[in-house]
Design a protein around this motif. Structure first.
Motif, PDB file in Angstrom:
ATOM      1  N   VAL A  99      -1.117   7.214  -6.077  1.00  0.00           N
ATOM      2  CA  VAL A  99      -1.284   7.778  -4.724  1.00  0.00           C
ATOM      3  C   VAL A  99      -0.082   8.672  -4.387  1.00  0.00           C
ATOM      4  CG1 VAL A  99      -1.454   7.237  -2.247  1.00  0.00           C
ATOM      5  CG2 VAL A  99      -2.783   5.923  -3.893  1.00  0.00           C
ATOM      6  N   LYS A 100       1.120   8.231  -4.795  1.00  0.00           N
ATOM      7  CA  LYS A 100       2.317   9.058  -4.559  1.00  0.00           C
ATOM      8  C   LYS A 100       2.199  10.384  -5.314  1.00  0.00           C
ATOM      9  CE  LYS A 100       6.041   5.727  -3.674  1.00  0.00           C
ATOM     10  NZ  LYS A 100       7.129   4.967  -4.323  1.00  0.00           N
ATOM     11  N   ALA A 101       1.740  10.321  -6.560  1.00  0.00           N
ATOM     12  CA  ALA A 101       1.726  11.518  -7.411  1.00  0.00           C
ATOM     13  C   ALA A 101       0.557  12.455  -7.098  1.00  0.00           C
ATOM     14  CB  ALA A 101       1.679  11.100  -8.883  1.00  0.00           C
ATOM     15  N   HIS A 102      -0.628  11.884  -6.845  1.00  0.00           N
ATOM     16  CA  HIS A 102      -1.829  12.730  -6.747  1.00  0.00           C
ATOM     17  C   HIS A 102      -2.545  12.656  -5.401  1.00  0.00           C
ATOM     18  CE1 HIS A 102      -1.322  13.003 -11.084  1.00  0.00           C
ATOM     19  NE2 HIS A 102      -1.384  11.691 -11.173  1.00  0.00           N
ATOM     20  N   GLY A 103      -2.125  11.719  -4.532  1.00  0.00           N
ATOM     21  CA  GLY A 103      -2.844  11.531  -3.262  1.00  0.00           C
ATOM     22  C   GLY A 103      -2.702  12.730  -2.334  1.00  0.00           C
ATOM     23  N   LYS A 104      -3.808  13.118  -1.719  1.00  0.00           N
ATOM     24  CA  LYS A 104      -3.772  14.220  -0.744  1.00  0.00           C
ATOM     25  C   LYS A 104      -4.555  13.819   0.494  1.00  0.00           C
ATOM     26  CE  LYS A 104      -3.210  18.206  -3.809  1.00  0.00           C
ATOM     27  NZ  LYS A 104      -2.992  17.492  -5.078  1.00  0.00           N
ATOM     28  N   ALA A 105      -4.194  14.439   1.619  1.00  0.00           N
ATOM     29  CA  ALA A 105      -4.910  14.161   2.868  1.00  0.00           C
ATOM     30  C   ALA A 105      -5.380  15.482   3.478  1.00  0.00           C
ATOM     31  CB  ALA A 105      -4.003  13.404   3.833  1.00  0.00           C
ATOM     32  N   ASP A 106      -5.893  16.367   2.603  1.00  0.00           N
ATOM     33  CA  ASP A 106      -6.282  17.703   3.071  1.00  0.00           C
ATOM     34  C   ASP A 106      -7.749  17.793   3.484  1.00  0.00           C
ATOM     35  OD1 ASP A 106      -3.708  18.427   2.401  1.00  0.00           O
ATOM     36  OD2 ASP A 106      -4.266  19.074   0.372  1.00  0.00           O
ATOM     37  N   SER A 107      -8.599  16.944   2.892  1.00  0.00           N
ATOM     38  CA  SER A 107     -10.028  17.023   3.229  1.00  0.00           C
ATOM     39  C   SER A 107     -10.515  15.654   3.707  1.00  0.00           C
ATOM     40  CB  SER A 107     -10.831  17.430   1.995  1.00  0.00           C
ATOM     41  OG  SER A 107     -10.854  16.344   1.067  1.00  0.00           O
ATOM     42  N   PRO A 108     -11.616  15.626   4.482  1.00  0.00           N
ATOM     43  CA  PRO A 108     -12.159  14.340   4.951  1.00  0.00           C
ATOM     44  C   PRO A 108     -12.443  13.395   3.785  1.00  0.00           C
ATOM     45  CG  PRO A 108     -13.259  16.153   6.075  1.00  0.00           C
ATOM     46  CD  PRO A 108     -12.380  16.778   5.035  1.00  0.00           C
ATOM     47  N   GLU A 109     -12.903  13.956   2.659  1.00  0.00           N
ATOM     48  CA  GLU A 109     -13.243  13.109   1.504  1.00  0.00           C
ATOM     49  C   GLU A 109     -11.993  12.443   0.927  1.00  0.00           C
ATOM     50  OE1 GLU A 109     -15.631  13.372  -2.763  1.00  0.00           O
ATOM     51  OE2 GLU A 109     -14.969  15.219  -1.784  1.00  0.00           O
ATOM     52  N   GLN A 110     -10.922  13.224   0.787  1.00  0.00           N
ATOM     53  CA  GLN A 110      -9.665  12.657   0.257  1.00  0.00           C
ATOM     54  C   GLN A 110      -9.126  11.576   1.196  1.00  0.00           C
ATOM     55  OE1 GLN A 110      -7.428  16.290   0.062  1.00  0.00           O
ATOM     56  NE2 GLN A 110      -7.896  16.674  -2.102  1.00  0.00           N
ATOM     57  N   ILE A 111      -9.176  11.852   2.507  1.00  0.00           N
ATOM     58  CA  ILE A 111      -8.676  10.889   3.497  1.00  0.00           C
ATOM     59  C   ILE A 111      -9.462   9.582   3.422  1.00  0.00           C
ATOM     60  CG2 ILE A 111      -8.552  10.463   6.005  1.00  0.00           C
ATOM     61  CD1 ILE A 111      -7.768  13.478   6.297  1.00  0.00           C
ATOM     62  N   ALA A 112     -10.792   9.708   3.296  1.00  0.00           N
ATOM     63  CA  ALA A 112     -11.655   8.513   3.234  1.00  0.00           C
ATOM     64  C   ALA A 112     -11.405   7.723   1.950  1.00  0.00           C
ATOM     65  CB  ALA A 112     -13.120   8.934   3.320  1.00  0.00           C
ATOM     66  N   GLN A 113     -11.195   8.425   0.834  1.00  0.00           N
ATOM     67  CA  GLN A 113     -10.914   7.729  -0.434  1.00  0.00           C
ATOM     68  C   GLN A 113      -9.614   6.931  -0.345  1.00  0.00           C
ATOM     69  OE1 GLN A 113     -10.982  10.871  -3.382  1.00  0.00           O
ATOM     70  NE2 GLN A 113     -13.207  10.771  -3.634  1.00  0.00           N
ATOM     71  N   LEU A 114      -8.607   7.521   0.289  1.00  0.00           N
ATOM     72  CA  LEU A 114      -7.331   6.818   0.458  1.00  0.00           C
ATOM     73  C   LEU A 114      -7.510   5.566   1.314  1.00  0.00           C
ATOM     74  CD1 LEU A 114      -4.913   9.848   1.039  1.00  0.00           C
ATOM     75  CD2 LEU A 114      -4.927   8.347  -0.958  1.00  0.00           C
ATOM     76  N   ASP A 115      -8.309   5.689   2.395  1.00  0.00           N
ATOM     77  CA  ASP A 115      -8.569   4.521   3.256  1.00  0.00           C
ATOM     78  C   ASP A 115      -9.277   3.405   2.483  1.00  0.00           C
ATOM     79  OD1 ASP A 115      -7.363   5.277   5.637  1.00  0.00           O
ATOM     80  OD2 ASP A 115      -9.122   6.407   6.325  1.00  0.00           O
ATOM     81  N   ASP A 116     -10.242   3.794   1.641  1.00  0.00           N
ATOM     82  CA  ASP A 116     -10.966   2.789   0.840  1.00  0.00           C
ATOM     83  C   ASP A 116      -9.998   2.037  -0.069  1.00  0.00           C
ATOM     84  OD1 ASP A 116     -13.353   3.484   1.968  1.00  0.00           O
ATOM     85  OD2 ASP A 116     -14.033   4.757   0.302  1.00  0.00           O
ATOM     86  N   LEU A 117      -9.066   2.777  -0.665  1.00  0.00           N
ATOM     87  CA  LEU A 117      -8.069   2.146  -1.542  1.00  0.00           C
ATOM     88  C   LEU A 117      -7.187   1.174  -0.767  1.00  0.00           C
ATOM     89  CD1 LEU A 117      -6.583   4.780  -4.027  1.00  0.00           C
ATOM     90  CD2 LEU A 117      -7.492   2.530  -4.580  1.00  0.00           C
ATOM     91  N   ALA A 118      -6.726   1.617   0.414  1.00  0.00           N
ATOM     92  CA  ALA A 118      -5.854   0.751   1.220  1.00  0.00           C
ATOM     93  C   ALA A 118      -6.613  -0.511   1.653  1.00  0.00           C
ATOM     94  CB  ALA A 118      -5.357   1.505   2.445  1.00  0.00           C
ATOM     95  N   ASP A 119      -7.886  -0.347   2.051  1.00  0.00           N
ATOM     96  CA  ASP A 119      -8.682  -1.498   2.518  1.00  0.00           C
ATOM     97  C   ASP A 119      -8.853  -2.545   1.425  1.00  0.00           C
ATOM     98  OD1 ASP A 119      -8.907  -0.348   4.968  1.00  0.00           O
ATOM     99  OD2 ASP A 119     -10.961   0.410   4.697  1.00  0.00           O
ATOM    100  N   ILE A 120      -9.216  -2.100   0.227  1.00  0.00           N
ATOM    101  CA  ILE A 120      -9.450  -3.071  -0.847  1.00  0.00           C
ATOM    102  C   ILE A 120      -8.121  -3.657  -1.340  1.00  0.00           C
ATOM    103  CG2 ILE A 120      -9.593  -1.305  -2.691  1.00  0.00           C
ATOM    104  CD1 ILE A 120     -11.653  -4.549  -2.576  1.00  0.00           C
ATOM    105  N   ALA A 121      -7.060  -2.834  -1.360  1.00  0.00           N
ATOM    106  CA  ALA A 121      -5.748  -3.342  -1.799  1.00  0.00           C
ATOM    107  C   ALA A 121      -5.233  -4.430  -0.850  1.00  0.00           C
ATOM    108  CB  ALA A 121      -4.737  -2.201  -1.892  1.00  0.00           C
ATOM    109  N   ASN A 122      -5.623  -4.323   0.423  1.00  0.00           N
ATOM    110  CA  ASN A 122      -5.243  -5.342   1.410  1.00  0.00           C
ATOM    111  C   ASN A 122      -5.796  -6.718   1.086  1.00  0.00           C
ATOM    112  OD1 ASN A 122      -3.522  -4.432   3.364  1.00  0.00           O
ATOM    113  ND2 ASN A 122      -5.119  -3.373   4.506  1.00  0.00           N
ATOM    114  N   GLU A 123      -6.846  -6.764   0.263  1.00  0.00           N
ATOM    115  CA  GLU A 123      -7.455  -8.056  -0.089  1.00  0.00           C
ATOM    116  C   GLU A 123      -6.729  -8.731  -1.244  1.00  0.00           C
ATOM    117  OE1 GLU A 123     -11.714  -7.862  -0.626  1.00  0.00           O
ATOM    118  OE2 GLU A 123     -11.916  -6.365   0.964  1.00  0.00           O
ATOM    119  N   ILE A 124      -5.868  -7.973  -1.952  1.00  0.00           N
ATOM    120  CA  ILE A 124      -5.211  -8.558  -3.134  1.00  0.00           C
ATOM    121  C   ILE A 124      -4.273  -9.699  -2.738  1.00  0.00           C
ATOM    122  CG2 ILE A 124      -3.633  -8.143  -5.059  1.00  0.00           C
ATOM    123  CD1 ILE A 124      -4.718  -5.359  -5.345  1.00  0.00           C
TER     124      ILE A 124
END
Length: 322
Positions: A223-248
């Motif tokens: 996420v540090k190297a390749h993560g972007k928040a430029d498009s709605p799709e990228q923003i939503a993908q990042l949120d999905d990652l954060a949500d599932i990582a919260n369950e770990i």
């Protein structure tokens, strides 16, 4: 102020009609936090020594405090969901803390003996200042917010892994740090010890816990190297990652708790399966997202294999229990 706090906790942002500008939002939020900090100082000073402010002054002070807090809440509501739910949650938490701080300060002044500056009042004033200063540390977009969320998860999981490793190395008695007392009675039974079979099962569980740590480490780096928040799709993908990582982290904790003696192998198997399924979901979501270009696919495959390998070992050790 309490009504504002309740709305902040439950309310939804307005999807504004005018185009949203992130830099303008941060400027405005910074200003409202600064004004609130100044109002807290004014309010506290007015009640720090005699004579007490007149009724008219009190009305003016409370109006200013109220306006400052309403401005903070209003600017928070500018931030649309489309900018990322992870970012919004962090901004909402920071905003709520400012409002909570102001409520506490007002309460302290109302309940203080007249004409004396109490220790609590000083602490409460400092609390508002601290909450208002937080605005400068907030992540500025959803990529930074998700990096911060993943780093927090990784910290918790690292601690859990270290604690469990420590307990397993301690020797035969994981409860050695608890003093014997009459209520616990003599602890010479297997309820406080790991058998050889337990230890074999637990080494595979440790493998899963370590895979959790490696998984978060790798996803965070991606996420540090390749993560972007430029498009709605990228923003939503990042949120999905954060949500599932919260369950770990909760899944790691549940597995760790079930690993203490007396070990119930079925409970361990169930918790291990839960953790394995969360980890595979994290890896799937990462692989399908923009943070995982072809160069990152190697570790995704490797970690998927590691999760399966350890889970199969847990299944083998517990097969006889089914």
């Amino acid at each position: 102020l309490r009504a504002v706090l309740a709305r902040l906790r439950e309310g939804e942002p307005s999807e504004g009609r005018e185009p949203f500008e992130l830099p303008r939002f941060w400027d405005a939020l910074g200003q409202t936090f600064q004004v609130t900090s100044q109002e807290a100082t004014k309010l506290s000073l007015a009640f720090s020594r005699p004579p007490l402010p007149s009724t008219e002054d009190c009305r003016k002070l409370s109006e200013d405090v109220q306006n400052a807090i309403l401005a903070v809440a209003t600017v928070y509501y500018w931030l649309p969901k489309g900018q990322g739910t992870t970012l919004r949650k962090m901004v909402r938490d920071a905003t709520s803390e400012v409002v909570e701080g102001m409520i506490q300060l007002t309460d302290t002044i109302l309940n203080a003996p007249e004409e004396s500056l109490s220790q609590e009042q000083l602490i409460s004033t400092g609390g508002v200042w601290e909450a208002c200063e937080q605005v400068s540390n907030l992540p500025r977009d959803n990529q930074a917010a998700v990096v911060s969320a993943l780093a927090a998860c990784l910290g918790v999981v690292k601690d859990a892994v270290e604690e469990m490793e420590h307990a397993l190395v301690e020797g035969q008695d994981p409860y050695g740090d608890i003093m014997e007392d009459e209520e616990l009675g003599f602890r010479g039974n297997r309820d406080t010890y790991w058998s050889e079979a337990d230890r074999q099962l637990l080494s595979s569980c440790m493998g899963l816990m370590k895979a959790s740590k490696a998984c978060l480490k790798k996803v965070l780096a991606a996420v540090k190297a390749h993560g972007k928040a430029d498009s709605p799709e990228q923003i939503a993908q990042l949120d999905d990652l954060a949500d599932i990582a919260n369950e770990i982290s909760p899944s790691v904790d549940e597995l760790a708790l079930s690993m203490y003696p007396p070990v119930n192998p079925l409970a361990v198997r169930l918790n291990a399966a839960k953790l394995a399924s969360v980890l595979k979901k994290v890896l799937e979501i990462a692989k399908a997202s923009h943070v995982c270009p072809p160069s990152e696919e190697g570790w995704v495959q490797f970690l998927t294999g590691a999760v399966d390998h350890n889970m199969n070992k847990v299944k083998n050790f517990t097969q006889g229990q089914l």
